[in-house]
Motif scaffolding. Sequence first.
Motif, mmCIF file in Angstrom:
data_model
loop_
_atom_site.group_PDB
_atom_site.id
_atom_site.type_symbol
_atom_site.label_atom_id
_atom_site.label_comp_id
_atom_site.label_asym_id
_atom_site.label_seq_id
_atom_site.Cartn_x
_atom_site.Cartn_y
_atom_site.Cartn_z
ATOM 1 N N CYS A 110 51.118 37.040 60.014
ATOM 2 C CA CYS A 110 51.005 38.475 59.603
ATOM 3 C C CYS A 110 51.833 39.205 60.737
ATOM 4 O O CYS A 110 52.011 39.195 61.693
ATOM 5 C CB CYS A 110 49.505 38.928 59.662
ATOM 6 S SG CYS A 110 49.437 40.744 59.347
ATOM 7 N N CYS A 128 47.029 38.277 54.757
ATOM 8 C CA CYS A 128 46.591 38.380 56.018
ATOM 9 C C CYS A 128 45.077 39.057 55.675
ATOM 10 O O CYS A 128 45.102 40.016 55.029
ATOM 11 C CB CYS A 128 46.989 39.302 56.917
ATOM 12 S SG CYS A 128 46.032 39.457 58.287
ATOM 13 N N CYS A 131 43.718 41.995 58.112
ATOM 14 C CA CYS A 131 44.046 43.549 57.832
ATOM 15 C C CYS A 131 44.608 43.585 56.334
ATOM 16 O O CYS A 131 45.009 44.731 56.239
ATOM 17 C CB CYS A 131 45.318 43.998 58.632
ATOM 18 S SG CYS A 131 46.652 42.791 59.250
HETATM 19 ZN ZN LIG Z 1 47.087 40.930 59.592
#
Ligand SMILES: [Zn+2]
Length: 266
Positions: A110, A128, A131
């Motif tokens: 990420c 990811c 997040c």
């Molecule tokens: Zn991330």
Amino acid sequence: MLYEFGEHQFEIKPLQKKIPDETRWIVFYQGELFAKQPRWEASSSIKDSKNALYVGHLNGHPYYVVELKQNDSHPQSIDMRDVLHQSESAFLMVSRAKQLLQWRKDTKFCGACGKKNTIIDWEYATHCYDCNVRNYPRISPCMIVLVIKGDQLLLAKNKNSKHNFYSTLAGFIEVGESAELAVKREVKEEVGLEVKNITYLNSQSWPFPNQLMLGFVAEYESGEIDIDKHELLDAKWFNTNNLPVMPPAYTIARWLIDQFVKLKEK
Ligand SMILES: [Zn+2]
């Protein structure tokens, strides 16, 4: 004006997860395309297919791309530009394969938090879950423009190009900019001219590394040629009966030039 751009014979079926027996392979090794010339696809089966990616179907055959860690059976590297001369559909496959492979490598982790991304298997995406960011294959829009003045066309020799030919002007579209504005800005920056009647004609995917070339024609409006010496060695007006060495067939630059020449010969 115009027209057709080659023979698009390939198709992309919904993402193929299971690798079929009749698969043909596009093989990269250390970033280079490998095959036994004159073929561009690998003829032997691939043992190390864990990280293979589906590219598309060409003439009914599924094609997958893989990057080999060891180069046992594919001794020759091929310049991808040579595939362009074989057929446009072959080039599209290889171009797509190269970009998918590069995207997969570039999004292993990420970009925001640095944790490992998860590969999504129902579309071309990595994700990811920390997040909640999804990464899709990235393309960079570029404009490429043939500037014309009556029966003449403007062609330039690039400073950093390995090739000794004159071509159309091109450049990346900047953040916040429309393609048409980029045409105006690049022409002004590179050769000091104002242009008008900017008309979009055609596009081409260009995998060096991931451009989408948007092809325009624009008419000269005003100014004297004043080249940007950081970018160009030369730029001048040419008549269609006295053209310099130009980019090879199948490039959108050459296509733009050829369209204009054909129109003037009528
Ligand atoms: Zn991330």
